[in-house]
Design an enzyme around this catalytic site. Structure first.
Site, PDB file in Angstrom:
ATOM      1  N   ARG A 164      71.582 -39.966  47.403  1.00  0.00           N
ATOM      2  CA  ARG A 164      70.800 -38.779  47.011  1.00  0.00           C
ATOM      3  C   ARG A 164      70.065 -39.029  45.690  1.00  0.00           C
ATOM      4  O   ARG A 164      70.020 -38.166  44.809  1.00  0.00           O
ATOM      5  CB  ARG A 164      71.689 -37.530  46.878  1.00  0.00           C
ATOM      6  N   SER A 238      74.669 -28.927  51.677  1.00  0.00           N
ATOM      7  CA  SER A 238      75.794 -29.430  50.853  1.00  0.00           C
ATOM      8  C   SER A 238      75.418 -29.273  49.392  1.00  0.00           C
ATOM      9  O   SER A 238      74.419 -29.837  48.943  1.00  0.00           O
ATOM     10  CB  SER A 238      76.042 -30.908  51.138  1.00  0.00           C
ATOM     11  N   GLU A 335      74.402 -31.718  44.230  1.00  0.00           N
ATOM     12  CA  GLU A 335      73.343 -32.329  45.030  1.00  0.00           C
ATOM     13  C   GLU A 335      72.102 -31.429  44.962  1.00  0.00           C
ATOM     14  O   GLU A 335      70.969 -31.910  44.875  1.00  0.00           O
ATOM     15  CB  GLU A 335      73.825 -32.472  46.486  1.00  0.00           C
TER      16      GLU A 335
HETATM   17  C1  LIG Z   1      71.225 -25.963  55.822  1.00  0.00           C
HETATM   18  C2  LIG Z   1      70.833 -27.198  55.040  1.00  0.00           C
HETATM   19  C3  LIG Z   1      71.270 -28.444  55.468  1.00  0.00           C
HETATM   20  C4  LIG Z   1      70.913 -29.603  54.747  1.00  0.00           C
HETATM   21  N1  LIG Z   1      71.364 -30.805  55.200  1.00  0.00           N
HETATM   22  C5  LIG Z   1      71.047 -31.937  54.521  1.00  0.00           C
HETATM   23  C6  LIG Z   1      71.492 -33.221  54.971  1.00  0.00           C
HETATM   24  O1  LIG Z   1      72.144 -33.341  56.001  1.00  0.00           O
HETATM   25  N2  LIG Z   1      71.176 -34.313  54.241  1.00  0.00           N
HETATM   26  C7  LIG Z   1      70.409 -34.227  53.099  1.00  0.00           C
HETATM   27  O2  LIG Z   1      70.145 -35.269  52.475  1.00  0.00           O
HETATM   28  N3  LIG Z   1      69.953 -33.025  52.653  1.00  0.00           N
HETATM   29  C8  LIG Z   1      70.241 -31.897  53.322  1.00  0.00           C
HETATM   30  N4  LIG Z   1      69.798 -30.681  52.868  1.00  0.00           N
HETATM   31  C9  LIG Z   1      69.000 -30.623  51.626  1.00  0.00           C
HETATM   32  C10 LIG Z   1      67.471 -30.607  51.864  1.00  0.00           C
HETATM   33  O3  LIG Z   1      67.181 -30.248  53.191  1.00  0.00           O
HETATM   34  C11 LIG Z   1      66.813 -31.957  51.546  1.00  0.00           C
HETATM   35  O4  LIG Z   1      67.071 -32.347  50.218  1.00  0.00           O
HETATM   36  C12 LIG Z   1      65.289 -31.903  51.755  1.00  0.00           C
HETATM   37  O5  LIG Z   1      64.735 -33.183  51.660  1.00  0.00           O
HETATM   38  C13 LIG Z   1      64.571 -30.997  50.756  1.00  0.00           C
HETATM   39  O6  LIG Z   1      63.238 -30.855  51.213  1.00  0.00           O
HETATM   40  P1  LIG Z   1      62.334 -29.678  50.673  1.00  0.00           P
HETATM   41  O7  LIG Z   1      60.963 -29.894  51.182  1.00  0.00           O
HETATM   42  O8  LIG Z   1      62.951 -28.373  51.008  1.00  0.00           O
HETATM   43  O9  LIG Z   1      62.380 -29.952  49.108  1.00  0.00           O
HETATM   44  P2  LIG Z   1      62.499 -28.879  47.917  1.00  0.00           P
HETATM   45  O10 LIG Z   1      63.818 -28.205  47.984  1.00  0.00           O
HETATM   46  O11 LIG Z   1      61.286 -28.024  47.910  1.00  0.00           O
HETATM   47  O12 LIG Z   1      62.472 -29.855  46.680  1.00  0.00           O
HETATM   48  C14 LIG Z   1      63.560 -30.723  46.423  1.00  0.00           C
HETATM   49  C15 LIG Z   1      63.166 -31.655  45.260  1.00  0.00           C
HETATM   50  O13 LIG Z   1      62.119 -32.527  45.674  1.00  0.00           O
HETATM   51  C16 LIG Z   1      60.947 -32.323  44.884  1.00  0.00           C
HETATM   52  N5  LIG Z   1      59.802 -32.395  45.789  1.00  0.00           N
HETATM   53  C17 LIG Z   1      59.628 -31.707  46.948  1.00  0.00           C
HETATM   54  N6  LIG Z   1      58.478 -32.085  47.545  1.00  0.00           N
HETATM   55  C18 LIG Z   1      57.943 -33.034  46.752  1.00  0.00           C
HETATM   56  C19 LIG Z   1      56.747 -33.809  46.820  1.00  0.00           C
HETATM   57  N7  LIG Z   1      55.870 -33.714  47.833  1.00  0.00           N
HETATM   58  N8  LIG Z   1      56.484 -34.671  45.810  1.00  0.00           N
HETATM   59  C20 LIG Z   1      57.344 -34.800  44.758  1.00  0.00           C
HETATM   60  N9  LIG Z   1      58.480 -34.100  44.649  1.00  0.00           N
HETATM   61  C21 LIG Z   1      58.770 -33.227  45.628  1.00  0.00           C
HETATM   62  C22 LIG Z   1      61.118 -30.955  44.243  1.00  0.00           C
HETATM   63  O14 LIG Z   1      60.385 -30.846  43.022  1.00  0.00           O
HETATM   64  C23 LIG Z   1      62.612 -30.901  44.042  1.00  0.00           C
HETATM   65  O15 LIG Z   1      62.967 -31.626  42.889  1.00  0.00           O
HETATM   66  C24 LIG Z   1      70.115 -29.494  53.579  1.00  0.00           C
HETATM   67  C25 LIG Z   1      69.668 -28.239  53.159  1.00  0.00           C
HETATM   68  C26 LIG Z   1      70.013 -27.100  53.879  1.00  0.00           C
HETATM   69  C27 LIG Z   1      69.515 -25.751  53.419  1.00  0.00           C
END
Ligand SMILES: Cc1cc2nc3c(=O)[nH]c(=O)nc-3n(C[C@H](O)[C@H](O)[C@H](O)COP(=O)(O)OP(=O)(O)OC[C@H]3O[C@@H](n4cnc5c(N)ncnc54)[C@H](O)[C@@H]3O)c2cc1C
Length: 339
Positions: A164, A238, A335
């Site tokens: 991560r 998580s 995380e």
């Molecule tokens: C129900 C649930 C289950 C999940 N399961 C998993 C799992 O199995 N494995 C896992 O690894 N994660 C999991 N996650 C966490 C999450 O889905 C991931 O971390 C995902 O990649 C976040 O994507 P996002 O677009 O929502 O990012 P955001 O939450 O919008 O941003 C996360 C971070 O990335 C940065 N960011 C976002 N987009 C960009 C971009 N284009 N350029 C630069 N920085 C950027 C943001 O500034 C922030 O720091 C889960 C979340 C939920 C709610």
């Protein structure tokens, strides 16, 4: 690009925090980056890149500019003898991307099916599930540097990928927007069933040689049985990382807690402890503190019990971290990202 002021972010974070941002800029095409640079908005306070908001805990008010890339595109770049090079834009929903690749017979993403969020965020956290991480399939990442105005491709081996973790959380944090990601995906399907629970679930389906679609469907079913659906219960998945400790520490813990759950990592000198087990054994599973609680099916997940704020989430997270430290002498790390 579209600029909105005093923008409510409740529908832009899966925890469902009722946050407001001074400015919300929707980036509809890669051409918008230059307009954003010229606009001067980025010199007017801090900025945050927000994808689907599935891994962030927002404050009540974000005094700055939220930049939200929504451009979607998936294209095949080159086909070489062994693999396909596929490029996807930042705003493409991750889950859609995985399904699209499976439908096109581009393989390697099956175990990552069903993870919420966008393609642009996948390299930031190096998303992972069921024994696979984004780093295993990312070839390179294209970003815009909002401090210098330059754009750049960065290769996988320079991304400092870890558990991560990536360079986008350290040197490049708060200065770049990932605009597209290039993946190397296999031409033939080989199931990745090293993760025991996944292998057992595939086995239960009674299929000897599962297809990529069957593996992805099994992954999604497993996820749905453990994790809350953000459409009905707010969460960030998580919430804590599984702490990695020296194997000596693990053996010490086992003397006192023989059923402690752990997985070997690397060359066996270290062990990954199941954070959910540690939290559950501090008595937190199902409990609440104000409007935020610990999910009753999985202690690793914090949930919005209705109208919770970012500071309530922080308080509960800290209480859990303190209890785990006091009981097991193990440091838990979040995380989810506090903005
Ligand atoms: C129900 C649930 C289950 C999940 N399961 C998993 C799992 O199995 N494995 C896992 O690894 N994660 C999991 N996650 C966490 C999450 O889905 C991931 O971390 C995902 O990649 C976040 O994507 P996002 O677009 O929502 O990012 P955001 O939450 O919008 O941003 C996360 C971070 O990335 C940065 N960011 C976002 N987009 C960009 C971009 N284009 N350029 C630069 N920085 C950027 C943001 O500034 C922030 O720091 C889960 C979340 C939920 C709610």
């Amino acid at each position: 690009m579209k600029i909105q002021t005093n923008f409510n972010l409740k529908n832009h974070n899966t925890f469902g925090i009722n946050a407001v941002a001074d400015r919300f800029v929707t980036m509809e095409s890669p051409d918008d980056y230059e307009d954003l640079m010229r606009s001067g908005l980025l010199h007017d306070g801090p900025f945050l890149v927000l994808g689907a908001g599935s891994n962030v805990i927002l404050p009540d008010h974000y005094h700055g500019t939220v930049v939200h890339p929504v451009h979607r595109n998936i294209r095949q770049i080159v086909v070489d003898r062994n693999c396909n090079f596929i490029e996807a834009s930042a705003g493409t929903p991750w889950s859609f991307f995985v399904d699209y690749c499976i439908a096109n017979e581009w393989y390697g993403l099956e175990n990552l099916a069903g993870i919420p969020g966008t393609v642009g965020a996948a390299p930031v956290q190096n998303v992972g599930a069921y024994g696979i991480e984004a780093k295993d399939v990312i070839e390179s990442v294209h970003y815009f540097d909002l401090l210098t105005g330059q754009q750049c491709w960065i290769k996988n081996d320079a991304c400092q990928f870890g558990y991560r973790h990536s360079i986008f959380k350290t040197e490049l944090a708060n200065r770049v927007i990932v605009d597209r990601v290039r993946f190397h995906l296999a031409k033939g399907f080989t199931p990745q069933l090293g993760y025991k629970a996944l292998a057992a679930a595939v086995d239960q389906r009674g299929v000897v040689a599962p297809t990529a679609r069957q593996v992805a469907d099994t992954v999604v079913a497993l996820r749905n049985s453990k994790l809350p659906d953000p459409a009905s219960i707010g969460s960030a998945g998580s919430f804590f990382k599984n702490p990695v400790v020296p194997s000596g520490k693990y053996h010490e813990l086992r003397l006192q807690f023989p059923d402690v759950v752990a997985f070997p990592v690397g060359d066996g000198k270290e062990v990954k402890l199941a954070a959910g087990w540690l939290i559950e054994h501090c008595g937190w599973k199902g409990r609440s503190m104000g409007n935020v609680g610990v999910y009753d099916k999985q202690a690793l997940v914090l949930v919005n019990r209705g109208g919770c704020t970012g500071s309530e989430v922080r308080q509960l997270a800290q209480a859990i971290i303190n209890d785990v430290k006091n009981k097991f002498d193990v440091a838990l790390d979040c995380e989810a990202i506090f903005v």
